[in-house]
Motif scaffolding. Structure first.
Motif, PDB file in Angstrom:
ATOM      1  N   ASN A  89      -7.157  -7.809 -24.766  1.00  0.00           N
ATOM      2  CA  ASN A  89      -6.145  -7.944 -25.809  1.00  0.00           C
ATOM      3  C   ASN A  89      -6.051  -6.647 -26.607  1.00  0.00           C
ATOM      4  N   GLU A  90      -4.887  -6.018 -26.574  1.00  0.00           N
ATOM      5  CA  GLU A  90      -4.720  -4.714 -27.218  1.00  0.00           C
ATOM      6  C   GLU A  90      -4.853  -4.803 -28.740  1.00  0.00           C
ATOM      7  N   LYS A  91      -4.365  -5.891 -29.326  1.00  0.00           N
ATOM      8  CA  LYS A  91      -4.460  -6.050 -30.774  1.00  0.00           C
ATOM      9  C   LYS A  91      -5.917  -6.161 -31.213  1.00  0.00           C
ATOM     10  N   VAL A  92      -6.688  -6.986 -30.527  1.00  0.00           N
ATOM     11  CA  VAL A  92      -8.110  -7.125 -30.860  1.00  0.00           C
ATOM     12  C   VAL A  92      -8.829  -5.795 -30.642  1.00  0.00           C
ATOM     13  N   LYS A  93      -8.463  -5.079 -29.595  1.00  0.00           N
ATOM     14  CA  LYS A  93      -9.086  -3.786 -29.302  1.00  0.00           C
ATOM     15  C   LYS A  93      -8.887  -2.804 -30.451  1.00  0.00           C
ATOM     16  N   LYS A  94      -7.708  -2.795 -31.047  1.00  0.00           N
ATOM     17  CA  LYS A  94      -7.452  -1.894 -32.172  1.00  0.00           C
ATOM     18  C   LYS A  94      -8.403  -2.173 -33.331  1.00  0.00           C
ATOM     19  N   GLY A  95      -8.670  -3.461 -33.594  1.00  0.00           N
ATOM     20  CA  GLY A  95      -9.577  -3.823 -34.671  1.00  0.00           C
ATOM     21  C   GLY A  95     -11.007  -3.422 -34.381  1.00  0.00           C
ATOM     22  N   VAL A  96     -11.438  -3.625 -33.136  1.00  0.00           N
ATOM     23  CA  VAL A  96     -12.812  -3.280 -32.756  1.00  0.00           C
ATOM     24  C   VAL A  96     -13.021  -1.772 -32.791  1.00  0.00           C
ATOM     25  N   VAL A  97     -12.109  -1.029 -32.197  1.00  0.00           N
ATOM     26  CA  VAL A  97     -12.222   0.429 -32.170  1.00  0.00           C
ATOM     27  C   VAL A  97     -12.079   1.014 -33.574  1.00  0.00           C
ATOM     28  N   GLY A  98     -11.146   0.464 -34.348  1.00  0.00           N
ATOM     29  CA  GLY A  98     -10.916   0.973 -35.700  1.00  0.00           C
ATOM     30  C   GLY A  98     -12.125   0.837 -36.611  1.00  0.00           C
ATOM     31  N   ARG A  99     -12.899  -0.218 -36.421  1.00  0.00           N
ATOM     32  CA  ARG A  99     -14.087  -0.427 -37.260  1.00  0.00           C
ATOM     33  C   ARG A  99     -15.161   0.647 -37.047  1.00  0.00           C
ATOM     34  N   ARG A 100     -15.121   1.300 -35.928  1.00  0.00           N
ATOM     35  CA  ARG A 100     -16.106   2.349 -35.670  1.00  0.00           C
ATOM     36  C   ARG A 100     -15.918   3.539 -36.610  1.00  0.00           C
ATOM     37  N   ASP A 101     -14.707   3.714 -37.120  1.00  0.00           N
ATOM     38  CA  ASP A 101     -14.413   4.860 -37.979  1.00  0.00           C
ATOM     39  C   ASP A 101     -14.412   4.521 -39.466  1.00  0.00           C
TER      40      ASP A 101
END
Length: 412
Positions: free
Chosen positions: A23-35
């Motif tokens: 899921n691209e939307k969920v991926k944005k949240g997971v990746v974004g939290r790294r920063d």
């Protein structure tokens, strides 16, 4: 009990990481939290005083914004942090003009992660919007004696607080939160019934927002040339059900202009194909003059202007209520003193029930019944004007929630 909570957070984080593979939307949240941590560390120094607002998504952000804007006016030298849980909030706001110095995803609510995040800057006040509570975050903030508030709080009977297993969460909120500012009197009574007496009814900050939208209105280019002084139906944030409604309405009301703003711009080509020569895209409006006058339907193929389009409407239809996806913002329309029509499958939208009770709005179980009502409304000018007047009065009578909140908070 925190042990079980921590396990649930770990499972949620793990589940989101797995879901992000598909899921691209969920991926944005997971990746974004790294920063997130790097973002605030690069933006704020230890000497900066930070006002921090957390919002689950875009709707909560809009509710909290009137308070945030007034705090910035009152404390112009303080910096602003806005955190989000959902990509639909973060992605919408980070790309637009905003007052925040930093925007990030809220890290997962694990004790060590949250402590590191909170300790990297100096928070002077924290507030979350509506009902997005993260208990490790609140615990860490409280331990640092940071004032904590809930803006436009909304409690309802089916929340976990009103179950036998909800006592722990209620206890944590009672201990950590300074004041709950409730958007409805019903929410206030529910909170007080479980011992959250640190509560105050202020009204909904979204009314402040939409009143300001009307006050600061600016013309939308080219719209008047399309309307040509004819009555206008604005369909905002449409899904397929609202477009079905338009199809039923358009042929029987040839003297009415229709402006349709889809919820998903990817569907614009399909909508244009569906209505054929009756429709013109906003992006092609200037190049198609004067032939645009021959079109009855204007399809908005951009974002950011819907709240201003309601200014031109005699009646508004707001999307999302004919299915479970969720009713979109009906207050933006009502603020311009016009009748509002929507589907009846809405939850946690007290403003919908309030507008209906005030006689300013109607909801329907299907688009066929809604289309019949619209047809009648455009032929009964007295009825239309009566509903419009009631809508205007309803909005005007709402309290200035942000001002009440500002009078009842303290900044560290």
């Amino acid at each position: 009990m925190f042990f079980l909570y921590d396990i649930s957070i770990s499972l949620m984080a793990f589940g989101m990481k797995i879901a992000s593979l598909f899921n691209e939307k969920v991926k944005k949240g997971v990746v974004g939290r790294r920063d997130s941590l790097k973002n605030v560390q690069q933006t704020f120094t230890k000497d900066d005083k930070v006002i921090w607002m957390h919002a689950a998504s875009l709707g909560e952000y809009e509710q909290g914004l009137p308070v945030l804007e007034r705090l910035k006016i009152q404390y112009p030298d303080y910096k602003i942090l806005v955190s989000f849980f959902s990509p639909s909030g973060y992605e919408n706001v980070v790309k637009k003009k905003h007052i925040a110095d930093a925007i990030c995803y809220l890290p997962f609510d694990k004790k060590n992660t949250i402590q590191q995040f909170v300790n990297s800057f100096q928070t002077t006040i924290f507030f979350t919007v509506k009902y997005d509570f993260w208990y490790r975050l609140l615990e860490v903030l409280n331990q640092k004696n940071i004032p904590i508030y809930v803006v436009s709080a909304l409690f309802y009977e089916k929340q976990k607080f009103f179950t036998s297993g909800g006592r722990f969460f209620v206890g944590q909120l009672r201990k950590d939160v300074n004041v709950f500012f409730h958007q409805t009197e019903h929410s206030l009574k529910l909170a007080e019934s479980i011992g959250l007496t640190n509560s105050l009814y202020t009204g909904d900050t979204r009314y402040d927002r939409v009143k300001q939208n009307v006050k600061n209105f600016t013309e939308v280019p080219l719209i008047q040339s399309f309307i040509q002084n004819k009555p206008v139906l604005v369909v905002g944030s449409s899904w397929e059900a609202e477009e079905n409604l338009v199809e039923k309405f358009i042929n029987e009301n040839p003297d009415t202009k229709i402006i349709l703003a889809p919820h998903d711009l990817k569907r614009v080509p399909l909508i244009k194909q569906r209505f054929g020569d009756k429709a013109v895209l906003y992006s092609g409006l200037e190049s198609s003059q004067p032939s645009a006058l021959d079109h009855q339907l204007l399809i908005i193929d951009n974002i950011g202007m819907l709240s201003r389009l309601y200014h031109y409407a005699a009646v508004a239809v707001v999307g999302g209520g004919f299915h479970s996806s969720g009713l979109h913002n009906i207050l933006e329309a009502a603020a311009y003193a016009i009748p509002v029509v929507f589907g009846n499958q809405y939850k946690k939208n007290p403003e919908a029930d309030a507008l209906i009770e005030a006689g300013a709005a109607k909801s329907f179980s299907d688009e066929n019944a809604a289309a019949v009502f619209l047809h009648q409304l455009f032929r009964d000018e007295d009825k239309r004007k009566s509903m419009a007047s009631l809508a205007g009065k309803f909005i005007a009578d709402q309290p200035d929630a942000a001002a009440i909140i500002l009078n009842n908070i303290q900044v560290k």
